[in-house]
Design a protein around this motif. Structure first.
Motif, PDB file in Angstrom:
ATOM      1  N   LEU A 317       0.798  -1.174   0.018  1.00  0.00           N
ATOM      2  CA  LEU A 317       0.101  -0.077   0.181  1.00  0.00           C
ATOM      3  C   LEU A 317       0.726   1.226   0.173  1.00  0.00           C
ATOM      4  O   LEU A 317       0.559   2.184  -0.558  1.00  0.00           O
ATOM      5  CB  LEU A 317      -0.850   0.061   1.233  1.00  0.00           C
ATOM      6  N   VAL A 318       1.920   1.243   0.697  1.00  0.00           N
ATOM      7  CA  VAL A 318       2.863   2.504   0.782  1.00  0.00           C
ATOM      8  C   VAL A 318       3.644   2.770  -0.323  1.00  0.00           C
ATOM      9  O   VAL A 318       3.879   3.639  -0.936  1.00  0.00           O
ATOM     10  CB  VAL A 318       3.793   2.253   2.151  1.00  0.00           C
ATOM     11  N   VAL A 319       4.452   1.513  -1.088  1.00  0.00           N
ATOM     12  CA  VAL A 319       5.252   1.972  -2.068  1.00  0.00           C
ATOM     13  C   VAL A 319       4.741   2.587  -3.141  1.00  0.00           C
ATOM     14  O   VAL A 319       5.450   3.478  -3.526  1.00  0.00           O
ATOM     15  CB  VAL A 319       5.745   0.394  -2.625  1.00  0.00           C
ATOM     16  N   PRO A 320       3.466   2.230  -3.845  1.00  0.00           N
ATOM     17  CA  PRO A 320       3.161   3.339  -4.951  1.00  0.00           C
ATOM     18  C   PRO A 320       2.977   4.543  -4.714  1.00  0.00           C
ATOM     19  O   PRO A 320       3.083   5.461  -5.427  1.00  0.00           O
ATOM     20  CB  PRO A 320       1.691   2.569  -5.152  1.00  0.00           C
ATOM     21  N   ILE A 321       2.475   4.888  -3.530  1.00  0.00           N
ATOM     22  CA  ILE A 321       2.344   6.281  -2.953  1.00  0.00           C
ATOM     23  C   ILE A 321       3.510   6.924  -2.658  1.00  0.00           C
ATOM     24  O   ILE A 321       3.677   7.986  -3.117  1.00  0.00           O
ATOM     25  CB  ILE A 321       1.305   6.358  -1.749  1.00  0.00           C
ATOM     26  N   MET A 322       4.261   6.189  -2.102  1.00  0.00           N
ATOM     27  CA  MET A 322       6.083   6.872  -2.074  1.00  0.00           C
ATOM     28  C   MET A 322       6.520   7.116  -3.538  1.00  0.00           C
ATOM     29  O   MET A 322       7.197   8.262  -3.556  1.00  0.00           O
ATOM     30  CB  MET A 322       6.740   5.781  -1.245  1.00  0.00           C
ATOM     31  N   ILE A 323       6.485   6.376  -4.529  1.00  0.00           N
ATOM     32  CA  ILE A 323       6.811   6.361  -5.833  1.00  0.00           C
ATOM     33  C   ILE A 323       6.297   7.609  -6.444  1.00  0.00           C
ATOM     34  O   ILE A 323       6.769   8.565  -7.176  1.00  0.00           O
ATOM     35  CB  ILE A 323       6.778   5.190  -6.724  1.00  0.00           C
ATOM     36  N   TRP A 324       5.130   7.706  -6.318  1.00  0.00           N
ATOM     37  CA  TRP A 324       4.288   8.913  -6.936  1.00  0.00           C
ATOM     38  C   TRP A 324       4.577  10.028  -6.274  1.00  0.00           C
ATOM     39  O   TRP A 324       4.878  11.118  -6.811  1.00  0.00           O
ATOM     40  CB  TRP A 324       2.767   8.851  -6.822  1.00  0.00           C
ATOM     41  N   ASN A 325       4.813  10.156  -4.820  1.00  0.00           N
ATOM     42  CA  ASN A 325       5.312  11.413  -4.191  1.00  0.00           C
ATOM     43  C   ASN A 325       6.547  11.817  -4.603  1.00  0.00           C
ATOM     44  O   ASN A 325       7.150  12.830  -4.923  1.00  0.00           O
ATOM     45  CB  ASN A 325       5.513  10.989  -2.626  1.00  0.00           C
ATOM     46  N   ILE A 326       7.649  10.846  -4.762  1.00  0.00           N
ATOM     47  CA  ILE A 326       8.878  11.248  -5.271  1.00  0.00           C
ATOM     48  C   ILE A 326       8.821  11.735  -6.673  1.00  0.00           C
ATOM     49  O   ILE A 326       9.553  12.823  -6.943  1.00  0.00           O
ATOM     50  CB  ILE A 326       9.774   9.850  -5.302  1.00  0.00           C
TER      51      ILE A 326
END
Length: 334
Positions: A317-326
């Protein structure tokens, strides 16, 4: 006193070790690829190679630490998810099947979804409004400092503070909880707020909103100040009022920053653990994924397989949001 001395010694050793590492690594690099005493093409070639390698020397410790403390745990969690309680016996997909049918896991998913809907939205909204209003008053910096102050408090410390606010004593007793004291003052009955299903989760979310509003305010305040004055002046000349300037001129120009703040808080919400553990320990229908993972992994004898499955769900759940955030952060820097 002993803990303080230990912390200071650790900091000194860490700083000294970092300084020695960087000095020694650069010295070895300069000796391996000499360019000061070399001549012509060889000096130029060595200089280019040294400049290409030098940043990696600075990043090497971080890369090693990330590999040891991030990559290895992910691989180990995947391996454990296919094994039983002790992490030894291979059980195939049985842990994943348990996850899909377990009512407590479904409760945690629903609660995490509520946290995702409420906390990032309110924190970002309040941070944006305060950032816009604080710049218009002479004591705005004082207000910002007070609002940012909860960021310096740990989640457990903040939970202790709010535990006193929500504290409940039976009717007729003196209420030491601020919320119940106010309710009783106006003629109402005291309630055990954190035991009321659904609303207790909202009361826990208030704590994280209280903490993260300061973070959102600081980032968005810097973004608002970067808006060119010419656009604001042009809108005023055209007859736009304050709300129109805010929503149609200012917000669209900092939308990328708003998205970064929103997603950053979203990542934090997906991993929320301390507040739930300190306030309710997952009781009264307040369970969240991180707390459920802790329960299965470390309590009741521990079940490494089921705890690992929940940990992987949080990661997914966290990784896709983190990639989009970066990605958004990089777009902002361009």
């Amino acid at each position: 006193m002993g803990h303080l001395v230990y912390a200071l010694v650790t900091v000194v050793i860490g700083l000294a070790g970092a300084a020695i590492y960087f000095y020694a690594s650069n010295l070895l690099l300069d000796r391996a690829l000499p360019y000061r005493d070399a001549e012509g093409a060889r000096a130029s070639r060595n200089l280019r190679r040294a400049n290409a390698i030098r940043p990696w020397l600075f990043m090497l410790p971080a890369i090693v630490i990330l590999s040891v403390y991030l990559v290895y745990p992910v691989l180990e969690s995947i391996w454990l998810s296919f094994h039983g309680k002790a992490g030894i016996d291979f059980v195939g997909l049985s842990n994943y099947h348990w996850m899909l049918v377990d009512p407590e896991f479904r409760e945690s998913i629903v609660n995490n979804l509520l946290w995702l809907l409420i906390v990032p939205a309110l924190s970002t909204f309040f941070g944006l409004v305060i950032a816009a209003l604080a710049d218009r008053i002479w004591w705005g910096n004082i207000a910002k400092s007070l609002i940012f102050m909860p960021m310096a408090i740990s989640f457990v410390g903040a939970s202790v503070i709010w535990k006193f606010i929500y504290d409940f004593r039976p009717a007729g007793s003196e209420q030491i909880g601020l919320l119940n004291a106010v309710v009783v003052f106006f003629g109402g009955n005291p309630h055990a707020w954190i035991t009321i299903p659904f609303w207790n989760s909202v009361f826990l979310m208030v704590i994280l909103v209280w903490i993260q509003t300061g973070f959102a305010m600081v980032i968005l305040s810097a973004a608002l100040r970067s808006i060119p004055d010419e656009t604001i002046e042009a809108a005023v000349i055209d007859g736009a009022n304050g709300l129109q300037i805010f929503f149609k001129i200012m917000v669209p120009q900092i939308w990328g920053t708003i998205a970064v703040v929103w997603t950053t808080i979203t990542i934090l919400v997906l991993k929320v653990f301390d507040i739930v553990l300190a306030m309710t320990n997952g009781q009264w229908d307040t369970q969240v994924l991180a707390n459920l993972m802790f329960e299965w992994m470390f309590r009741g004898g521990g079940d490494f397989g089921r705890g690992a499955v929940i940990a992987l769900v949080i990661m997914v759940l966290v990784v896709p949001i983190m990639i989009w955030n970066i990605h958004n952060a990089r777009q902002e820097l361009r």
